[in-house]
Design a protein around this motif. Structure first.
Motif, PDB file in Angstrom:
ATOM      1  N   VAL A  44       0.855  -1.173  -0.006  1.00  6.72           N
ATOM      2  CA  VAL A  44       0.052   0.015   0.000  1.00  6.72           C
ATOM      3  C   VAL A  44       0.772   1.292   0.056  1.00  6.72           C
ATOM      4  N   GLN A  45       2.089   1.124   0.878  1.00  5.75           N
ATOM      5  CA  GLN A  45       3.033   2.415   0.829  1.00  5.75           C
ATOM      6  C   GLN A  45       3.211   2.744  -0.179  1.00  5.75           C
ATOM      7  N   LEU A  46       3.908   1.329  -0.931  1.00  7.66           N
ATOM      8  CA  LEU A  46       4.690   1.501  -2.412  1.00  7.66           C
ATOM      9  C   LEU A  46       3.639   2.176  -3.547  1.00  7.66           C
ATOM     10  N   GLY A  47       2.535   1.516  -3.373  1.00  7.62           N
ATOM     11  CA  GLY A  47       1.353   1.907  -4.303  1.00  7.62           C
ATOM     12  C   GLY A  47       1.416   3.420  -4.282  1.00  7.62           C
ATOM     13  N   ILE A  48       1.007   4.036  -2.925  1.00  9.14           N
ATOM     14  CA  ILE A  48       0.662   5.644  -2.719  1.00  9.14           C
ATOM     15  C   ILE A  48       1.981   6.391  -3.144  1.00  9.14           C
ATOM     16  N   ALA A  49       2.992   5.851  -3.065  1.00 13.18           N
ATOM     17  CA  ALA A  49       4.148   6.572  -3.442  1.00 13.18           C
ATOM     18  C   ALA A  49       4.446   6.726  -4.642  1.00 13.18           C
ATOM     19  N   ALA A  50       4.033   5.676  -5.442  1.00 10.87           N
ATOM     20  CA  ALA A  50       4.028   5.294  -6.983  1.00 10.87           C
ATOM     21  C   ALA A  50       3.170   6.354  -7.729  1.00 10.87           C
ATOM     22  N   GLY A  55       2.789  10.827 -10.887  1.00 10.70           N
ATOM     23  CA  GLY A  55       1.396  11.887 -11.073  1.00 10.70           C
ATOM     24  C   GLY A  55       2.294  13.133 -11.125  1.00 10.70           C
ATOM     25  N   LEU A  56       3.141  13.412 -10.336  1.00  9.85           N
ATOM     26  CA  LEU A  56       3.958  14.709 -10.440  1.00  9.85           C
ATOM     27  C   LEU A  56       4.728  14.921 -11.399  1.00  9.85           C
ATOM     28  N   VAL A  57       5.532  13.565 -12.054  1.00  6.78           N
ATOM     29  CA  VAL A  57       6.151  13.690 -13.284  1.00  6.78           C
ATOM     30  C   VAL A  57       5.446  13.746 -14.424  1.00  6.78           C
ATOM     31  N   ALA A  58       4.268  13.045 -14.331  1.00  5.10           N
ATOM     32  CA  ALA A  58       3.306  13.456 -15.680  1.00  5.10           C
ATOM     33  C   ALA A  58       2.731  14.729 -15.667  1.00  5.10           C
ATOM     34  N   VAL A  59       2.592  15.303 -14.547  1.00 12.44           N
ATOM     35  CA  VAL A  59       1.763  16.670 -14.536  1.00 12.44           C
ATOM     36  C   VAL A  59       3.093  17.701 -14.971  1.00 12.44           C
ATOM     37  N   ALA A  77       8.213   4.468 -13.385  1.00 12.69           N
ATOM     38  CA  ALA A  77       7.339   3.539 -13.292  1.00 12.69           C
ATOM     39  C   ALA A  77       7.911   2.254 -13.036  1.00 12.69           C
ATOM     40  N   VAL A  78       8.921   1.761 -13.892  1.00 12.83           N
ATOM     41  CA  VAL A  78       9.820   0.453 -13.870  1.00 12.83           C
ATOM     42  C   VAL A  78      10.251   0.320 -12.500  1.00 12.83           C
TER      43      VAL A  78
END
Length: 180
Positions: A44-50, A55-59, A77-78
């Motif tokens: 869950v913590q890794l998923g939140i961080a991902a 999201g920030l990189v995509a923005v 992502a990898v």
């Protein structure tokens, strides 16, 4: 010409068995593992961080037209996908054992760490609960000695086990310090 008997082909039972496990281990220790729920907390913590980082990189790529972010997004992502795949093995590598004079803690896959903390040297035993761990009924047990390098945290213990272990360690630490 003589034929070889079965005793000639039997393996030498006196030879020590070679271990195929490259992990360093201490003989004669029964390791206690962390709760399986700790894997869920880690994922869950890794998923939140991902989600946040991607999201920030995509923005940055789409909104601000930073072209480097478009190239960085697949690598980020990898990285998170590899981290999620390795997480179950990382959780299985964590263990602790109570011995006569100390607590032994181990963790790590690639960079393995073994720490033995004598009971008489423990100065602080603390229980911490993050929001994800609290939702899963888990706690981290942390204890500190005078040497900063030996601060150890046993993550992913069920709350009742963490409280019981804390009380046991405090009692052992007080009795050992009295004998110093």
């Amino acid at each position: 010409m003589t034929s070889a008997g079965p005793e000639d082909h039997a393996p030498d039972s006196a030879a020590p068995a070679e271990s195929t496990d490259p992990r360093i281990d201490l003989p004669g220790i029964a390791w206690k593992r962390v709760s399986p729920k700790y894997l869920v907390a880690g994922l869950v913590q890794l998923g939140i961080a991902a989600v946040i980082v991607c999201g920030l990189v995509a923005v940055a790529w789409l909104a601000w037209d930073w072209t480097w972010a478009g190239w960085a997004l697949p690598f980020v992502a990898v990285f998170f996908i590899i981290s999620i795949v390795v997480e179950p093995r990382r959780v299985r590598s964590i263990g602790y054992a109570l011995r006569t004079d100390d607590l032994v803690f181990r963790r790590g896959i690639m960079f393995q760490r073994f720490v033995a903390v004598p009971y008489g040297r423990m100065q602080l035993v603390d229980i911490t609960r993050g929001p994800v761990s609290r939702a899963l009924g888990l706690a981290d047990l942390r204890f500190v000695t005078a040497a900063a390098a030996t601060a150890v945290a046993i993550p992913g213990l069920p709350e009742a086990d963490a409280e019981e272990l804390r009380d046991q360690l405090v009692t052992l630490a007080e009795s050992r310090r009295a004998g110093l």
